[in-house]
Design a protein around this motif. Structure first.
Motif: not given
Length: 586
Positions: A8-23
């Motif tokens: 719930x407090x890892x917004x930046x981590x989730x954003x970075x992870x999803x971007x890495x998956x698309x890459x």
């Protein structure tokens, strides 16, 4: 477990992870594209390689094309061309099923992720706005409460001041009361803003953001699942064409097993057999006893062996296949001169003078040199004649036989056309409304001229074939044709009218076969054949057959166009090879 609860407090981590998956998806699509380019280039190179070594147009009639090893090589080139087609199919399927599909899906994922992140940003901005309002009301409440405390202290101080008037005391009390009221309102407003913020904060951390994180988690899991399917397709795409590739490889293996070295050796013999007899023994010429001039001339005119082929170099070693003795322009006799025995020596000639050996050598050079041409001349500038007399006897017979079959096919075509025109003329005569019979006169006349011309060529080549030692009839046609009056004429395969039986010059060639059949024991059949046409067997040594009749093959065609067969009742004879379909025993 989900991201909304655990992260719930890892917004930046989730954003970075999803971007890495698309890459990663983009990277895989790029990888597959480069793989398809490699496959396409590989297929193109294979096709160019196959085209480079394949037969060029017009070269399929070359002699080496008859060899099984050469045919197998051509089969391998064709299989490689098919193999290249399968590599192209792999590239095409990978591009369609992986690259294009994943690229489209990637765009959808990017748009979906952008939407979720936008919702999270709005929720965060809303919470930050509420917090700002709370902070503003808190500061106002703090400020107003301090002002109220100061006003209350001032009022109490004024009330205790003996010098202050009653009006000053009342004014100070009213001011303190007003400040206290304002501070109370700010307190209430601060409490309301605090309650509102706590509610929104609870909504943000327990509802809005967990929901968005869970959506991002679902999106990422779908991305991973789709990517896994792309990985599987990368393998399945090639697996689907593996059976066909396997057949191509099996075809290459089969091409190798189809090579028959014995048949290739026989083909070399069939293509290059000259038909000449080996040279006879060189007779001893006793110069010490003198030599008959007439006998010397006749013996010198006929090549008897390698020593005759050498011309002036009679005393040197004969190297037929090496470069140790370069042949001079007067080294070899023309191939058309068959070897013949030289006559016996006659009485001594008075022309020898005192040195018979020198005189004889001069006569040899004088007699042989004008008649001899070199191998190089024969190879580079042969005199090609219509009757193929420039070829060795065996090759000449084969070429004449081939030419006869070509003319026979062309003649059969003209005969069929003549028959069709005759039938059409009959129809026009019976039904004038369908057409004018006179309109066919020119075509019938032209066809008749063509038939006569082809018959003349047939007779000419049959005569040459008989001279070359060929056997009998070689033609496939026996049909009705029409004269200019529309009457039917029946022609036999030799071009003569079927109601007339004329003796064939080739019948004498078969005179010896009957005696051979009586003396020889019955040989075991080497196969069987089925007649495609009727054959009268009028020539001596031949045997008649009916269309569809099955006969046993006793002796294969030796290049002259005839095959020896036997009936069940023991009758044997020769039939045209082109009239039957032959199946040999393995």
């Amino acid at each position: 477990m989900d991201w909304g609860t655990e992260l719930w407090d890892q917004y930046d981590i989730i954003e970075k992870h999803t971007q890495s998956g698309l890459e990663l998806v983009e990277k895989y699509v790029k990888f597959v594209k480069e793989r398809t380019e490699i496959e396409q280039n590989y297929a193109k190179q294979l096709r160019n390689l196959s085209k480079k070594y394949n037969l060029k147009r017009g070269s399929k009639d070359e002699p080496e094309c008859r060899f099984s090893s050469y045919q197998s090589f051509l089969d391998i080139l064709n299989e490689m061309n098919d193999y290249a087609g399968q590599r192209e199919l792999i590239a095409e399927n990978m591009m369609m099923n992986i690259c294009i599909d994943l690229t489209k899906y990637l765009q959808e994922l990017k748009q979906e992720r952008k939407t979720y992140l936008s919702e999270a940003k709005k929720a965060q901005q809303s919470l930050e706005s509420t917090y700002k309002q709370l902070d503003s009301s808190k500061k106002r409440f703090e400020r107003e409460w301090r002002e109220a405390e100061r006003a209350a202290q001032y009022a109490e101080k004024t009330d205790q001041d003996i010098n202050a008037t009653k009006a000053d005391v009342e004014k100070a009390k009213q001011q303190a009361h007003m400040r206290a009221h304002v501070a109370e309102e700010c307190k209430n407003d601060y409490a309301a803003q605090l309650q509102k913020y706590n509610k929104e904060q609870n909504q943000f951390y327990f509802n809005d953001m967990p929901l968005i994180f869970n959506k991002l988690q679902d999106m990422d899991e779908r991305r991973v699942r789709k990517l896994a399917q792309g990985y599987i397709l990368f393998s399945d795409t090639e697996k689907h064409v593996m059976p066909i590739i396997g057949k191509c490889l099996e075809g290459i293996t089969k091409a190798g097993t189809n090579v028959n070295e014995r048949n290739d050796s026989m083909a070399v013999i069939e293509q290059n057999k000259s038909g000449f007899e080996r040279p006879g023994d060189v007779e001893f010429e006793d110069y010490s006893q003198g030599i008959n001039r007439a006998s010397s001339d006749s013996s010198l005119g006929t090549p008897k062996g390698p020593m005759d082929l050498l011309g002036k170099n009679r005393s040197k070693n004969f190297w037929l296949f090496s470069k140790k003795s370069k042949l001079s322009p007067s080294t070899l006799p023309p191939f058309s001169t068959p070897p013949a025995p030289s006559p016996a020596n006659g009485p001594p000639s008075p022309k020898f003078g005192r040195d018979p050996l020198s005189y004889c050598l001069k006569e040899i050079n004088k007699t042989v040199k004008p008649r001899i041409s070199s191998f190089r001349t024969l190879r580079r500038s042969p005199t090609v004649t219509e009757d193929f007399a420039h070829l060795p006897p065996e090759q000449r017979r084969k070429r004449l036989q081939q030419k006869l079959e070509e003319i026979a096919k062309e003649l059969q075509k003209e005969v069929d056309q003549s028959e069709a025109l005759g039938k059409m003329k009959d129809v026009y005569e019976k039904n004038p409304q369908m057409g004018d019979p006179a309109s066919l006169a020119s075509q019938i006349s032209q066809t008749s001229q063509n038939i006569e011309r082809l018959r003349g060529e047939l007779n000419k080549y049959e005569t040459w074939l008989a001279e070359a030692g060929g056997r009998g009839e070689t033609l496939r046609y026996r049909s009705h044709t029409f004269n200019n009056n529309g009457a039917h004429d029946v022609y036999s395969p030799d071009g003569a009218h079927s109601d007339e039986s004329t003796p064939d010059a080739s019948q004498a060639i078969y005179a010896e076969f009957d005696d051979d059949f009586e003396e020889e024991e019955l040989t075991a059949p080497i196969g069987k054949c089925t007649a495609m046409y009727n054959f009268p067997g009028a020539s001596e040594g031949t045997i008649s057959m009916q269309e569809g009749e099955v006969l046993a093959v006793v002796e294969e065609d030796k290049g002259d166009g005839w095959t020896r067969v036997r009936r069940n009742n023991g009758d044997e004879g020769y039939i045209p090879t082109s009239y039957v379909t032959i199946t040999l025993n393995k």
